[in-house]
Design a protein around this motif. Structure first.
Motif, short mmCIF file in Angstrom:
data_model
loop_
_atom_site.label_atom_id
_atom_site.label_comp_id
_atom_site.label_asym_id
_atom_site.label_seq_id
_atom_site.Cartn_x
_atom_site.Cartn_y
_atom_site.Cartn_z
N ARG A 1 39.27 35.35 37.35
CA ARG A 1 39.41 36.59 38.12
C ARG A 1 39.78 36.27 39.56
O ARG A 1 39.28 35.31 40.14
N GLU A 2 40.71 37.04 40.10
CA GLU A 2 40.93 37.09 41.54
C GLU A 2 40.54 38.49 42.00
O GLU A 2 40.69 39.46 41.24
N PHE A 3 40.03 38.61 43.21
CA PHE A 3 39.64 39.93 43.70
C PHE A 3 39.93 40.06 45.18
O PHE A 3 40.04 39.06 45.90
N ILE A 4 40.06 41.30 45.62
CA ILE A 4 40.08 41.61 47.04
C ILE A 4 39.18 42.82 47.26
O ILE A 4 39.31 43.84 46.57
N LYS A 5 38.21 42.66 48.15
CA LYS A 5 37.27 43.73 48.49
C LYS A 5 37.63 44.26 49.87
O LYS A 5 37.81 43.48 50.81
N ILE A 6 37.71 45.59 49.98
CA ILE A 6 38.05 46.18 51.28
C ILE A 6 37.12 47.35 51.59
O ILE A 6 36.76 48.12 50.71
N TYR A 7 36.71 47.44 52.84
CA TYR A 7 35.98 48.61 53.31
C TYR A 7 36.98 49.75 53.43
O TYR A 7 38.08 49.58 53.93
N ALA A 8 36.55 50.95 53.00
CA ALA A 8 37.51 52.05 52.91
C ALA A 8 37.06 53.33 53.63
O ALA A 8 37.77 54.32 53.58
N TYR A 9 35.89 53.28 54.29
CA TYR A 9 35.48 54.47 55.05
C TYR A 9 34.72 54.04 56.30
O TYR A 9 33.87 53.15 56.21
N PRO A 10 35.03 54.64 57.45
CA PRO A 10 36.14 55.58 57.69
C PRO A 10 37.49 54.85 57.60
O PRO A 10 37.64 53.78 58.19
N ILE A 11 38.40 55.41 56.86
CA ILE A 11 39.64 54.70 56.55
C ILE A 11 40.41 54.32 57.80
O ILE A 11 41.01 53.24 57.88
N ASP A 12 40.38 55.18 58.82
CA ASP A 12 41.12 54.88 60.06
C ASP A 12 40.56 53.66 60.77
O ASP A 12 41.27 52.99 61.53
N ASP A 13 39.28 53.36 60.55
CA ASP A 13 38.67 52.19 61.19
C ASP A 13 39.07 50.89 60.52
O ASP A 13 39.07 49.82 61.16
N TRP A 14 39.42 50.96 59.24
CA TRP A 14 39.59 49.73 58.46
C TRP A 14 41.01 49.46 57.99
O TRP A 14 41.38 48.30 57.75
N TYR B 1 42.67 39.96 36.15
CA TYR B 1 42.13 39.05 35.14
C TYR B 1 43.32 38.46 34.39
O TYR B 1 43.97 39.16 33.61
N PRO B 2 43.66 37.18 34.64
CA PRO B 2 44.83 36.59 33.99
C PRO B 2 44.71 36.60 32.47
O PRO B 2 43.61 36.60 31.91
N GLN B 3 45.84 36.66 31.82
CA GLN B 3 45.91 36.58 30.36
C GLN B 3 45.13 35.36 29.89
O GLN B 3 45.20 34.28 30.49
N CYS B 4 44.38 35.53 28.82
CA CYS B 4 43.50 34.46 28.38
C CYS B 4 43.42 34.44 26.86
O CYS B 4 43.36 35.50 26.22
N SER B 5 43.40 33.26 26.28
CA SER B 5 43.33 33.13 24.83
C SER B 5 42.04 33.75 24.30
O SER B 5 40.96 33.54 24.86
N PRO B 6 42.13 34.53 23.21
CA PRO B 6 40.92 35.16 22.65
C PRO B 6 39.90 34.15 22.14
O PRO B 6 38.73 34.47 22.02
N SER B 7 40.33 32.93 21.88
CA SER B 7 39.41 31.91 21.38
C SER B 7 38.61 31.24 22.50
O SER B 7 37.70 30.45 22.24
N MET C 1 48.28 40.18 28.14
CA MET C 1 48.82 40.22 29.50
C MET C 1 47.68 40.27 30.51
O MET C 1 46.52 40.45 30.14
N SER C 2 48.02 40.10 31.78
CA SER C 2 47.02 40.22 32.83
C SER C 2 46.53 41.66 32.92
O SER C 2 47.29 42.60 32.68
N ARG C 3 45.26 41.81 33.28
CA ARG C 3 44.66 43.13 33.44
C ARG C 3 44.33 43.34 34.91
O ARG C 3 43.74 42.46 35.55
N VAL C 4 44.70 44.50 35.44
CA VAL C 4 44.43 44.83 36.83
C VAL C 4 43.51 46.04 36.86
O VAL C 4 43.65 46.97 36.05
#
Length: 314
Positions: free
Chosen positions: A102-115, A175-181, A256-259
């Motif tokens: 997994r790769e992720f990006i976390k962002i503060y979103a309120y107040p949106i004008d501040d961030w 979440y990159p594509q990954c073998s089911p096994s 495939m990758s899942r977003v």
């Protein structure tokens, strides 16, 4: 989706038509009762006709995918272990190999004008597309929470001001594509710290613990145009245990990758959440101690074996 995990039957997935909350009082009361049942039994439901347009959701997922497609050195500008950082990129390695679950990006979103000025500016439309989705999902969250409060027998405006001014964090994942096994999980089993979480996903992959079936894991089927709503720890506390925060996890796809984009709505960082006094009496004594989002973040560093929600139970 894990082929070994059974898929929830469509009849087991509560789907709320948000427009019906604006119909006559009888229709609204029926919808509110349906939400109550879903929060009690599954800790989860999904919404349709929610007012967040297909264009807005597709553009947000598209900009997120483009961000994750950037060269790693352009993403690691935001790399940090500081959980309080308002914009933070991270990865989860697989067994110390040069692969990630997994790769992720976390962002503060309120107040949106501040961030918003600190959000990624590459791709060029990231701020615009994420900004539109952020504002729409915040509006939807407050609307859904009004119905949830009503389903608890509280006023639809209960804690409304705190929730309007509260912490709103958006987390984009790939979440990159990954073998089911491989039996690799994109995210391990957990509950969210929030009041509620709203989930947008490019494809199915969410699995929840089915409280109604011996806590068995079940895959949530993909339903086009819906958003998933998950009960968080602080809603469990607020409801004095009437509603349960849902254990959930993510399995990557073999195709495939899942977003996905998670929208996490909480009270302000230091505001305490405790059982609503209207839900506490002799037959239903206070079952949780008060806590705050700030306390939860500090809890993450304690290496405590028990879960956060278990640590709050009296």
């Amino acid at each position: 989706m894990n082929s070994l995990v059974p898929v929830l039957h469509p009849s087991q997935v509560t789907t709320i038509d948000v427009t019906q909350l604006h119909h006559d009082s009888h229709t609204r009361s029926v919808v509110v009762k349906t939400i109550q049942d879903a929060c009690q039994k599954m800790g989860f439901f999904q919404v349709k006709n929610h007012g967040v347009s297909k264009e807005v959701t597709e553009n947000a997922l598209g900009s997120l995918s483009e961000f994750f497609d950037l060269p790693m050195d352009q993403k690691t500008i935001f790399l940090s272990d500081d959980v309080n950082k308002p914009v933070r990129f991270g990865t989860f390695p697989i067994d110390n190999l040069d692969r990630v679950s997994r790769e992720f990006i976390k962002i503060y979103a309120y107040p949106i004008d501040d961030w918003i000025g600190s959000w990624p500016h590459n791709p060029m439309d990231f701020r615009e597309n994420f900004g539109k989705y952020t504002m729409e999902v915040k509006r939807l969250s407050l609307e859904i929470l009004g119905a949830i409060m009503e389903s608890l027998g509280l006023s639809p405006t209960y804690l409304r001001s705190s929730l309007e001014q509260g912490m709103h964090m958006i987390v984009g994942n790939i979440y990159p594509q990954c073998s089911p096994s491989s039996n690799i999980l994109g995210i391990a089993s957990h509950t969210d710290h929030t009041i509620i979480t709203i989930l947008l996903e490019s494809m199915s992959g969410l699995e929840i613990m089915d409280f109604t079936n011996n806590n068995a894991w079940k895959s949530v089927p993909e339903t086009e145009g819906t958003l998933k709503v998950l009960v968080g720890n602080h809603l469990e506390v607020l409801s004095n245990g009437l509603y349960r925060s849902v254990f959930h996890r993510v399995t990557p796809s073999a195709q495939m990758s899942r977003v996905s984009i998670g929208s996490f709505l909480s009270l302000p960082m230091e505001e305490m959440v405790e059982p609503a006094m209207e839900l506490v009496d002799e037959e239903h004594p206070k079952a949780y101690r008060a806590s705050s989002l700030d306390e939860y973040i500090k809890f993450l560093f304690t290496k405590e074996e028990k879960s956060y929600i278990e640590s709050l139970k009296i």
